[in-house]
Design a protein around this motif. Structure first.
Motif, mmCIF file in Angstrom:
data_model
loop_
_atom_site.group_PDB
_atom_site.id
_atom_site.type_symbol
_atom_site.label_atom_id
_atom_site.label_comp_id
_atom_site.label_asym_id
_atom_site.label_seq_id
_atom_site.Cartn_x
_atom_site.Cartn_y
_atom_site.Cartn_z
ATOM 1 N N GLY A 140 0.964 -1.596 -0.204
ATOM 2 C CA GLY A 140 -0.321 0.153 -0.081
ATOM 3 C C GLY A 140 0.467 1.132 0.202
ATOM 4 O O GLY A 140 1.778 1.561 0.871
ATOM 5 N N GLU A 144 -3.596 5.622 -0.344
ATOM 6 C CA GLU A 144 -4.561 4.509 -0.180
ATOM 7 C C GLU A 144 -4.236 4.441 0.691
ATOM 8 O O GLU A 144 -5.544 4.026 1.682
ATOM 9 N N ASP A 145 -3.262 4.193 2.168
ATOM 10 C CA ASP A 145 -3.191 3.571 3.279
ATOM 11 C C ASP A 145 -4.082 4.897 3.980
ATOM 12 O O ASP A 145 -4.477 4.561 5.328
ATOM 13 N N TYR A 151 -8.186 0.510 0.413
ATOM 14 C CA TYR A 151 -7.654 -1.338 1.157
ATOM 15 C C TYR A 151 -8.211 -2.278 1.840
ATOM 16 O O TYR A 151 -9.568 -2.253 2.188
ATOM 17 N N GLY A 157 -4.743 -5.135 3.798
ATOM 18 C CA GLY A 157 -3.867 -4.284 4.973
ATOM 19 C C GLY A 157 -3.481 -5.629 5.928
ATOM 20 O O GLY A 157 -2.841 -5.030 6.822
ATOM 21 N N SER A 162 5.441 -2.037 5.951
ATOM 22 C CA SER A 162 4.778 -1.445 4.704
ATOM 23 C C SER A 162 5.951 -1.030 4.627
ATOM 24 O O SER A 162 6.039 0.565 5.032
ATOM 25 N N ALA A 165 5.243 2.901 2.699
ATOM 26 C CA ALA A 165 3.176 3.266 3.074
ATOM 27 C C ALA A 165 3.360 4.846 3.154
ATOM 28 O O ALA A 165 2.405 5.785 3.741
ATOM 29 N N MET A 250 -7.173 2.542 9.568
ATOM 30 C CA MET A 250 -6.478 3.470 9.777
ATOM 31 C C MET A 250 -5.624 3.678 10.872
ATOM 32 O O MET A 250 -4.672 4.085 11.402
#
Length: 263
Positions: A140, A144-145, A151, A157, A162, A165, A250
């Motif tokens: 990601g 996006e993240d 996602y 996810g 990551s 990210a 998130m």
């Protein structure tokens, strides 16, 4: 962005993380898109074992072809890269036949099944990670993240680390070009490949990644919807509404804390 220095920084970060976690390497789901191509290349450049996994589920042939071409090119230059394809189509169809039937044209059905594809893939990656003592590397990017939450929760996810990210999509493309990712991937329209058709990320979101990056920066500056008009206002609204709706992806899982006097 100082692309070469960023590339070197991520590669060193990946190596340090493996050393500190006492694991042996990486497993990466390769889809034929730029994010997974960049992440698999960064992992390969650590010199540590890197397993690239293709996991088609009724996948478009052009996506499969791009993934295979990328992996072939990566293996030519990195002896530490191996690959495997696990066709999950039959597993997915067995699941569909096992769950209660609903209207086939239901939007919620299509979205739920798309997310199910991503979760099957996550389970597959962790199977190989467990077998080899590898880490699952996420693919990601920052938009996006942490922007629109584009996602699947506990799907793509669900990862151990990551690497990209903190990079905008445009910066991921810069890395791709720096590392000579094949042109077919760099030029392809971004897609999550979860619906078995040709719809792109922009088709689903209603805005391009360049537009979403712009909106994300405006929010960071403290701007509000009233500051814009026309297409800018529409894009800003798309970004903020998706960010709000997907915020639950998130942040940490909420825990109901029990007051001490009740224990």
């Amino acid at each position: 962005m100082q692309t070469e220095k960023v590339r070197a920084h991520i590669v060193n970060w990946l190596k340090d993380y493996v050393t500190n976690s006492r694991t042996k390497g990486f497993v990466v789901g390769v889809s034929g898109g730029v994010d997974s191509a960049v992440v698999s290349t960064l992992c390969a450049q650590t010199g540590l074992p890197t397993l690239c996994v293709e996991m088609p589920i009724h996948q478009s042939q052009d996506q499969v072809a791009r993934a295979q071409k990328h992996i072939k090119a990566l293996k030519k230059t990195h002896a530490n890269v191996t690959d495997i394809q696990v066709d999950l189509t039959q597993v997915f169809e067995q699941f569909r036949s096992a769950v209660p039937h609903v209207k086939e044209d239901s939007p919620t059905l299509h979205l739920s099944l798309a997310n199910t594809r991503a979760r099957f893939r996550m389970s597959t990656l962790y199977y190989f990670a467990g077998m080899h003592n590898f880490l699952v590397a996420g693919t990601g990017n920052k938009v996006e993240d942490f922007g629109v939450g584009f996602y699947t929760k506990y799907g793509d996810g669900g990862v151990d680390l990551s690497p990209i990210a903190d990079l905008m999509k445009s910066e991921v493309y810069n890395l791709a070009r720096e590392m000579d990712v094949i042109d077919e991937i760099v030029q392809a329209a971004p897609t999550d490949g979860l619906f078995g058709d040709s719809r792109s990320d922009e088709d689903q979101i209603g805005a391009s990644y360049d537009e979403l990056e712009w909106a994300m920066k405006q929010v960071e500056k403290g701007k509000t919807e009233e500051d814009f008009e026309g297409r800018d206002k529409e894009v800003f609204r798309i970004y903020t509404s998706r960010h709000k709706a997907n915020k639950h992806k998130m942040v940490p899982i909420p825990v109901c804390e029990i007051p001490l006097h009740l224990k």
